[in-house]
Design an enzyme around this catalytic site. Structure first.
Site, PDB file in Angstrom:
ATOM      1  N   GLY A 192      -5.513   2.596  -3.186  1.00 50.77           N
ATOM      2  CA  GLY A 192      -6.815   3.125  -3.425  1.00 50.77           C
ATOM      3  C   GLY A 192      -6.571   4.133  -4.709  1.00 50.77           C
ATOM      4  O   GLY A 192      -7.465   4.737  -5.086  1.00 50.77           O
ATOM      5  N   ASP A 242       0.030   5.166   0.859  1.00 50.99           N
ATOM      6  CA  ASP A 242      -0.228   6.406   1.882  1.00 50.99           C
ATOM      7  C   ASP A 242      -0.503   5.628   3.450  1.00 50.99           C
ATOM      8  O   ASP A 242      -1.092   4.486   3.468  1.00 50.99           O
ATOM      9  CB  ASP A 242      -1.584   7.078   1.663  1.00 50.99           C
ATOM     10  CG  ASP A 242      -1.478   7.868   0.358  1.00 50.99           C
ATOM     11  OD1 ASP A 242      -0.511   8.254   0.045  1.00 50.99           O
ATOM     12  OD2 ASP A 242      -2.485   8.082  -0.253  1.00 50.99           O
ATOM     13  N   ASN A 301      -9.015  -0.822   3.611  1.00 50.18           N
ATOM     14  CA  ASN A 301      -9.055  -1.078   2.319  1.00 50.18           C
ATOM     15  C   ASN A 301      -7.807  -2.074   2.140  1.00 50.18           C
ATOM     16  O   ASN A 301      -7.488  -2.704   0.893  1.00 50.18           O
ATOM     17  CB  ASN A 301      -9.014  -0.016   1.308  1.00 50.18           C
ATOM     18  CG  ASN A 301      -7.769   0.854   1.137  1.00 50.18           C
ATOM     19  OD1 ASN A 301      -6.871   0.810   2.271  1.00 50.18           O
ATOM     20  ND2 ASN A 301      -7.786   1.582   0.250  1.00 50.18           N
ATOM     21  N   ASP A 351       0.984  -1.281   0.042  1.00 45.59           N
ATOM     22  CA  ASP A 351      -0.028   0.164   0.135  1.00 45.59           C
ATOM     23  C   ASP A 351       0.760   1.427  -0.028  1.00 45.59           C
ATOM     24  O   ASP A 351       2.093   1.180   0.223  1.00 45.59           O
ATOM     25  CB  ASP A 351      -0.924  -0.210   1.171  1.00 45.59           C
ATOM     26  CG  ASP A 351      -1.666   1.247   1.677  1.00 45.59           C
ATOM     27  OD1 ASP A 351      -2.280   1.766   0.332  1.00 45.59           O
ATOM     28  OD2 ASP A 351      -1.442   1.914   2.400  1.00 45.59           O
TER      29      ASP A 351
END
Length: 271
Positions: free
Chosen positions: A45, A11, A218, A9
């Site tokens: 995302g 952030d 997420n 991921d």
């Protein structure tokens, strides 16, 4: 069994709080990963155009699972592109009007879209995360493939909001937390784990040979899917509960420390 795929991921995970990472250290690691045939995947995302801007020299050598799994690119080649129906877009925007959100961004293949009445400060803030962003008078009949919606709420009420939103529109889209009060509404069945699975099948890699790092809601699917699911020290509790392992925070280069352990065959990556 050796690691063959690393998914990160961005952030709150690979990037520090200033949205930066130690490029010199990572590029040295990447060259070694490449030499060993270990695939590096950016799973976020965020918008594809935003994500590849962090890796200008190697964007065509790595893979991207963008928009929470709705858009997958490997070595510059588009592999998968999801699409939300026009009916769903209309229903979701109508329902969201009942909530007090700070902003609403509709994310598509060509660009992201924000309402033309948005304030200049909000627009500048959104541009930090969306390299391709257009102001539009409304969100109906956009000439684009739409992947997801992104909204911002007060961080103190996200858990309650998620429960309410899942009841209200869970049959149309899947609401997921992406950190800092942000909630994404994604196409059901598409998430980071589904994008990674597509890449695994393409490369002949299984879950036992894969590692994933994350900090927010997420990231849950991909953290749970692979054998080596790592939660950052700064991760949300639900992510820590789902992960099999943990590492230092995003501000302490936790991902890069763990990559060093992979390259050195240190625990838990002892062959």
């Amino acid at each position: 069994m050796s690691i063959k795929l690393i998914a990160v991921d961005m952030d709150g995970t690979f990037l520090n709080d200033e949205m930066k990472y130690n490029k010199e250290r990572f590029m040295k690691q990447f060259r070694e990963l490449n030499a060993r045939g270990i695939k590096f995947v950016v799973a976020s995302g965020n918008q594809y155009y935003q994500l590849k801007s962090f890796f200008p020299s190697i964007e065509n050598e790595i893979a991207f699972v963008a928009e929470n799994g709705a858009y997958v690119v490997d070595s510059g080649k588009e592999l998968f592109s999801g699409e939300m129906s026009k009916e769903t877009i209309k229903k979701v925007t109508d329902i969201l009007e009942q909530y007090e959100y700070k902003n609403l961004i509709v994310c598509g293949r060509k660009s992201a879209y924000i309402h033309e009445d948005v304030g200049e400060e909000e627009y500048k803030q959104a541009r930090k995360y969306y390299h391709m962003l257009q102001k539009v008078p409304h969100f109906e009949n956009l000439n684009d493939k739409i992947f997801k919606f992104s909204t911002s709420f007060s961080a103190d009420h996200v858990s309650e909001l998620l429960r309410n939103l899942k009841k209200a529109i869970g049959s149309l889209v899947t609401p997921v937390s992406s950190g800092h009060g942000d909630i994404d509404f994604i196409i059901p069945g598409l998430h980071k784990a589904s994008g990674i699975k597509l890449l695994q099948e393409r490369w002949g890699i299984n879950d036992a040979e894969s590692i994933a790092f994350g900090d927010s809601g997420n990231d849950l699917e991909m953290i749970s899917a692979v054998k080596y699911g790592f939660a950052m020290a700064n991760a949300q509790k639900m992510v820590k509960d789902a992960a099999s392992y943990s590492t230092q925070s995003n501000n302490e280069e936790g991902v890069l420390h763990t990559i060093d352990s992979i390259l050195k065959h240190e625990w838990p990556f002892i062959e």
